[in-house]
Write an enzyme that holds these catalytic residues in place. Structure first.
Site, PDB file in Angstrom:
ATOM      1  N   HIS A   1      44.143   7.521 -14.341  1.00  0.00           N
ATOM      2  CA  HIS A   1      44.203   8.004 -15.740  1.00  0.00           C
ATOM      3  C   HIS A   1      42.804   8.005 -16.430  1.00  0.00           C
ATOM      4  O   HIS A   1      42.489   9.104 -16.907  1.00  0.00           O
ATOM      5  CB  HIS A   1      45.241   7.175 -16.244  1.00  0.00           C
ATOM      6  N   GLU A   2      42.227   7.031 -16.609  1.00  0.00           N
ATOM      7  CA  GLU A   2      40.942   6.736 -17.185  1.00  0.00           C
ATOM      8  C   GLU A   2      39.648   7.679 -16.551  1.00  0.00           C
ATOM      9  O   GLU A   2      39.155   7.967 -17.282  1.00  0.00           O
ATOM     10  CB  GLU A   2      40.751   5.076 -17.290  1.00  0.00           C
TER      11      GLU A   2
ATOM     12  N   HIS B   1      39.961  10.950 -17.932  1.00  0.00           N
ATOM     13  CA  HIS B   1      39.306  11.007 -19.052  1.00  0.00           C
ATOM     14  C   HIS B   1      37.754  10.808 -18.947  1.00  0.00           C
ATOM     15  O   HIS B   1      37.172  11.892 -19.598  1.00  0.00           O
ATOM     16  CB  HIS B   1      39.443   9.873 -20.165  1.00  0.00           C
TER      17      HIS B   1
HETATM   18 ZN   LIG Z   1      44.519   7.774 -21.934  1.00  0.00          ZN
END
Ligand SMILES: [Zn+2]
Length: 381
Positions: free
Chosen positions: A68-69, A72
């Site tokens: 998830h990170e 980003h």
């Molecule tokens: Zn996030």
């Protein structure tokens, strides 16, 4: 800079590190599986197998958080932001992105990609789980992807709550910013929305606490309180950023710092330098002339009066490698992100190889006291 994290991997040039506190959530997740899911869905499993499965599931969950990170981080880098790395800690993960969002659209997209990756991860685990069930895999194996899909889905939904610093809050601010073309009003509005949701969470938590589940309720109250302070912090930070916009470090710094020998006693330091100067911090130099630390008034005050004659300046100085370095022509808004408690909110300003100034919290506070007229004039200059 390592910032105390333990490096684990480097993927696509992005460093992933972990804080020790990640072990706490890892252990909680493993326990959730070993003592929660396994006894329900695969009753009779030996404890050591249950824990083995728990640990594997926890590791896969932490890997999902990292994915998830990573979403980003990669998109932020692609859109021209600088990415320091990914850090895993007690509350999951953070992509350490420095530099400004520049546009609302960038913020919105960078925030949205994380939940999109999580959604993909949920889909993958649902598919694996489906395959396992159709081939008749034993329950103890099949619960792993099922549990991972469930927890990832919960985290995904939670993350979409429109409150800072959750992704939903960033998506909302980026969206409002794109619509209104005004970052300040967008932040204020998003911060209000965040505080509203925080109050709702606290309310639900209190009801839960008294009527249903004390532990779960307390947890919700804590999260709500955390979100509320984050929303307020974001609004304050935005005001500070707004006031400092366009200002250079050289405009704000205290010039010509008084550099003191690092070997003198605290007593001598107080008598000869602190009295009679308006500075609240003093860089120290070693015998060969190198700057080796920064003594602050806070540090001096912590030394009891009777010990001032046998402690030296260097003993109480903040080590030089903990003090951020800035250039006079650098934007204050960039330096702000590097200032932190490790250096008591201070930075040293170098022009070429020469120390030309210091930035302290009082230099920044002074800007807010000079009034909007003066700030505006300096911004325009
Ligand atoms: Zn996030």
């Amino acid at each position: 800079m390592n910032r105390g994290g333990i490096p684990i991997a480097r993927i696509a040039g992005i460093k992933i590190s972990a804080d020790w506190s990640v072990l706490v959530i890892g252990a909680l997740f493993a326990w959730g599986v070993a003592a929660g899911a396994v006894p329900v869905y695969a009753a009779g499993t030996p404890v050591w197998i249950a824990w083995g499965v728990g640990v594997i599931a926890a590791l896969l969950l932490i890997a999902s958080l990292a994915a998830h990170e990573m979403g980003h981080a990669l998109l932020a880098r692609h859109r021209g932001l600088s990415v320091d790395g990914i850090k895993l800690w007690l509350f999951g993960g953070v992509a350490q992105i420095s530099g400004d969002w520049m546009t609302g659209r960038t913020e919105m997209l960078v925030a949205a990609i994380g939940p999109a990756v999580s959604f993909l991860v949920v889909g993958i685990f649902v598919a694996i789980s489906w395959v396992m069930i159709s081939v008749g895999a034993p329950a103890i194996v099949a619960i792993v992807p099922e549990w991972l899909a469930g927890v990832n889905l919960l985290l995904l939904l939670f993350n979409l709550i429109p409150a800072f610093p959750l992704d939903g809050g960033r998506i909302l601010r980026g969206f409002l910013w794109t619509r209104t073309k005004n970052r300040m009003t967008a932040t204020v509005a998003a911060s209000r929305a965040g505080r509203f949701f925080a109050v709702v969470l606290i309310g639900v938590g209190v009801l839960d606490l008294f009527f249903v589940d004390p532990v779960g309720g307390l947890w919700l109250v804590l999260i709500g309180w955390f979100l509320d302070s984050a929303a307020r912090g974001e609004a304050h930070g935005e005001q500070a950023r707004h006031a400092l916009e366009g200002m250079l470090v050289g405009d704000v710094m205290s010039k010509n710092p008084v550099i003191v020998p690092s070997w003198i006693t605290v007593e001598l330091l107080v008598d000869q330098y602190v009295m009679g100067h308006q500075f609240t911090s003093f860089p120290t130099h070693s015998i060969d002339g190198r700057i080796d630390g920064l003594v602050t008034m806070r540090g001096i005050k912590q030394v009891p009066a009777q010990q001032r004659s046998n402690r030296r300046a260097i003993d109480i100085a903040i080590p030089i490698d903990r003090v951020p370095i800035a250039r006079p022509d650098e934007h204050m808004t960039d330096l702000l992100k590097r200032l932190g408690p490790a250096s008591d909110g201070r930075a040293m300003v170098y022009d070429g190889g020469t120390l030309v100034g210091l930035i302290s919290p009082s230099d920044i506070a002074r800007l807010f006291q000079t009034g909007p007229g003066k700030t505006a004039a300096r911004v325009a200059a």
